[in-house]
Write an enzyme that holds these catalytic residues in place. Structure first.
Site, mmCIF file in Angstrom:
data_model
loop_
_atom_site.group_PDB
_atom_site.id
_atom_site.type_symbol
_atom_site.label_atom_id
_atom_site.label_comp_id
_atom_site.label_asym_id
_atom_site.label_seq_id
_atom_site.Cartn_x
_atom_site.Cartn_y
_atom_site.Cartn_z
ATOM 1 N N TRP A 11 21.086 46.826 47.338
ATOM 2 C CA TRP A 11 19.967 46.044 47.097
ATOM 3 C C TRP A 11 19.058 45.710 46.846
ATOM 4 O O TRP A 11 18.826 44.494 45.641
ATOM 5 C CB TRP A 11 20.310 45.443 48.820
ATOM 6 C CG TRP A 11 18.787 44.266 48.955
ATOM 7 C CD1 TRP A 11 18.239 43.476 49.501
ATOM 8 C CD2 TRP A 11 19.619 42.765 49.174
ATOM 9 N NE1 TRP A 11 17.629 42.387 49.609
ATOM 10 C CE2 TRP A 11 18.919 41.759 49.552
ATOM 11 C CE3 TRP A 11 20.615 42.089 48.551
ATOM 12 C CZ2 TRP A 11 19.163 40.648 49.494
ATOM 13 C CZ3 TRP A 11 21.240 41.173 48.777
ATOM 14 C CH2 TRP A 11 20.385 40.261 48.358
ATOM 15 N N LYS A 102 14.856 43.829 56.174
ATOM 16 C CA LYS A 102 15.073 43.728 57.572
ATOM 17 C C LYS A 102 14.445 44.474 58.864
ATOM 18 O O LYS A 102 15.651 45.519 58.451
ATOM 19 C CB LYS A 102 16.028 42.753 57.981
ATOM 20 C CG LYS A 102 16.507 41.127 56.573
ATOM 21 C CD LYS A 102 17.967 41.308 56.393
ATOM 22 C CE LYS A 102 17.883 40.344 54.944
ATOM 23 N NZ LYS A 102 19.557 39.600 54.958
ATOM 24 N N GLY A 130 17.179 36.509 54.978
ATOM 25 C CA GLY A 130 18.075 35.778 54.902
ATOM 26 C C GLY A 130 19.371 35.336 54.334
ATOM 27 O O GLY A 130 19.724 36.651 54.264
ATOM 28 N N LYS A 185 18.883 40.409 63.979
ATOM 29 C CA LYS A 185 20.548 39.956 63.591
ATOM 30 C C LYS A 185 20.936 41.464 63.126
ATOM 31 O O LYS A 185 22.532 41.341 63.553
ATOM 32 C CB LYS A 185 21.014 39.153 62.260
ATOM 33 C CG LYS A 185 20.243 39.843 60.705
ATOM 34 C CD LYS A 185 21.511 39.614 59.537
ATOM 35 C CE LYS A 185 20.781 40.759 59.295
ATOM 36 N NZ LYS A 185 22.147 41.182 58.359
ATOM 37 N N ASP A 237 22.483 33.384 58.981
ATOM 38 C CA ASP A 237 22.494 35.188 58.381
ATOM 39 C C ASP A 237 24.197 36.135 59.098
ATOM 40 O O ASP A 237 24.230 37.072 58.814
ATOM 41 C CB ASP A 237 21.293 36.267 58.513
ATOM 42 C CG ASP A 237 21.953 37.180 57.398
ATOM 43 O OD1 ASP A 237 22.652 37.442 57.297
ATOM 44 O OD2 ASP A 237 21.116 38.006 57.125
ATOM 45 N N SER A 247 29.174 44.470 55.385
ATOM 46 C CA SER A 247 27.700 44.359 56.653
ATOM 47 C C SER A 247 28.241 45.839 56.971
ATOM 48 O O SER A 247 28.762 46.538 58.041
ATOM 49 C CB SER A 247 27.882 43.505 57.721
ATOM 50 O OG SER A 247 27.159 43.354 59.196
ATOM 51 N N ASN A 249 25.743 47.494 59.067
ATOM 52 C CA ASN A 249 25.182 46.701 60.895
ATOM 53 C C ASN A 249 27.280 47.352 61.821
ATOM 54 O O ASN A 249 27.231 47.766 62.362
ATOM 55 C CB ASN A 249 24.484 46.281 61.187
ATOM 56 C CG ASN A 249 23.504 46.634 60.582
ATOM 57 O OD1 ASN A 249 22.314 47.709 60.872
ATOM 58 N ND2 ASN A 249 22.883 46.351 59.966
ATOM 59 N N GLU A 267 20.412 49.666 59.687
ATOM 60 C CA GLU A 267 19.005 49.565 59.634
ATOM 61 C C GLU A 267 18.410 48.815 61.615
ATOM 62 O O GLU A 267 17.648 49.176 62.497
ATOM 63 C CB GLU A 267 17.732 48.232 59.398
ATOM 64 C CG GLU A 267 18.403 49.359 57.271
ATOM 65 C CD GLU A 267 17.004 49.979 57.264
ATOM 66 O OE1 GLU A 267 16.282 50.396 58.588
ATOM 67 O OE2 GLU A 267 15.837 49.355 56.444
#
Length: 323
Positions: A11, A102, A130, A185, A237, A247, A249, A267
């Protein structure tokens, strides 16, 4: 605008690439021992994007902080407090901080802007949250995101300076909701991965509905607006977190159920424990979050826990928020 992006993982590297692409004087910083920085220094690429020559790469933290008007931080959220202790050694006069991660701090339940305030004091800070994956953005697939801050002038400046045809930024109006929703999220993403691991993906609709409602209750109890959970920071999101192959997660949750190892950062694992702490502190019932934590801790059988979660006692779908 002179910007330094601290952290050059997936990121962080994208953020530096993006801000340089839209015309800002940008530098990307990483630890000298970081495999990500070494790869970028050697090849100016990371398998996802290529840095142009105009994008500076450095491992000198003092230089990176000193050159910038805006310091963007994109690291593991649980490392933020200790990392800021290093950043604090340098002159931060006139600078602003933008957090591009996040999470909620485990052990304290503090939002990341609160961690910044603890360590750096009253420095203008914003969050960038977001939906969106770097893999999509670098292929010119646009999305919408949010910048929120307790500093209105900073929020306006960042939205104006960071917006483009690739990312449309909205002004956040609820910093508590933006931070808690964005962090939570990832926990719902792990739960979605559990469902994928059990080949019960059709239950994701129920997970999305109940997860958003659950997180909204916590946000309200903490002093934010429950409706923030239905915005871009959280529900907006979900596609990128509950369904996407990118993703981390969701993928962590899926591999956990299959008994496979997963080495990338998820995370939501630490955030889940932090949310349980906050739910207890604010007396909010969060059955999904509690189930995810118990499953990850090995306290509950995953299949049994998820079955019980979706067969809880019958009640009204919604409870009046105003009561």
């Amino acid at each position: 605008m002179k910007i330094s992006v601290l952290g050059c993982g997936r990121w962080g590297a994208f953020i530096a690439w993006y801000l340089n692409k839209i015309g800002h004087d940008t530098a990307s910083w990483g630890l000298p021992t970081s495999k990500h920085l070494i790869e970028l220094k050697n090849t100016r690429a990371n398998g996802m994007l290529t840095f142009p020559e105009s994008l500076e790469i450095t491992d000198d933290l003092e230089y990176a902080v000193g050159r910038a008007e805006v310091v963007v931080i994109s690291i593991s959220c649980q490392s933020l407090r200790s990392f800021l202790a290093d950043v604090k050694k340098y002159d931060l006069t006139g600078k602003s901080i933008v957090l591009c991660m996040k999470g909620i701090e485990e052990g304290t339940g503090k939002r990341l802007t609160e961690v910044v305030s603890d360590v750096l004091g009253d420095i203008p800070t914003a969050v960038w949250v977001g939906p969106g994956h770097p893999q999509n953005f670098v292929n010119d697939i646009p999305n919408c995101m949010v910048i929120d801050s307790a500093y209105p002038q900073l929020k306006k400046k960042l939205v104006d300076e960071f917006s483009s045809n690739l990312i449309r930024f909205y002004y956040g109006t609820d910093l508590i909701g933006s931070e808690v929703g964005a962090a939570a999220k990832n926990v719902i993403g792990i739960a979605a991965g559990f469902l994928d691991g059990f080949e019960c993906s059709s239950l994701k609709g129920a997970l999305m509905s109940r997860g958003t409602y659950e997180v909204g209750k916590l946000i309200k109890a903490m002093g934010g607006s429950e409706y923030s959970a239905y915005g871009l920071c959280h529900l907006g999101d979900y596609e990128a977190t509950l369904f996407s192959k990118y993703s981390q997660n969701r993928m962590f949750g899926e591999t956990f159920i299959r008994g496979e190892s997963y080495t990338k950062l998820a995370e939501g694992v630490a955030t889940c424990r932090a949310l349980v702490y906050l739910a207890q502190k604010y007396d909010v019932d969060m059955p999904i979050v509690n189930a995810v934590r118990a499953i990850l801790a090995g306290e509950l059988d995953a299949k049994k826990a998820l079955g019980e979660l979706f067969s809880r006692s019958i009640k009204s779908e919604f409870i009046d928020y105003n009561k």
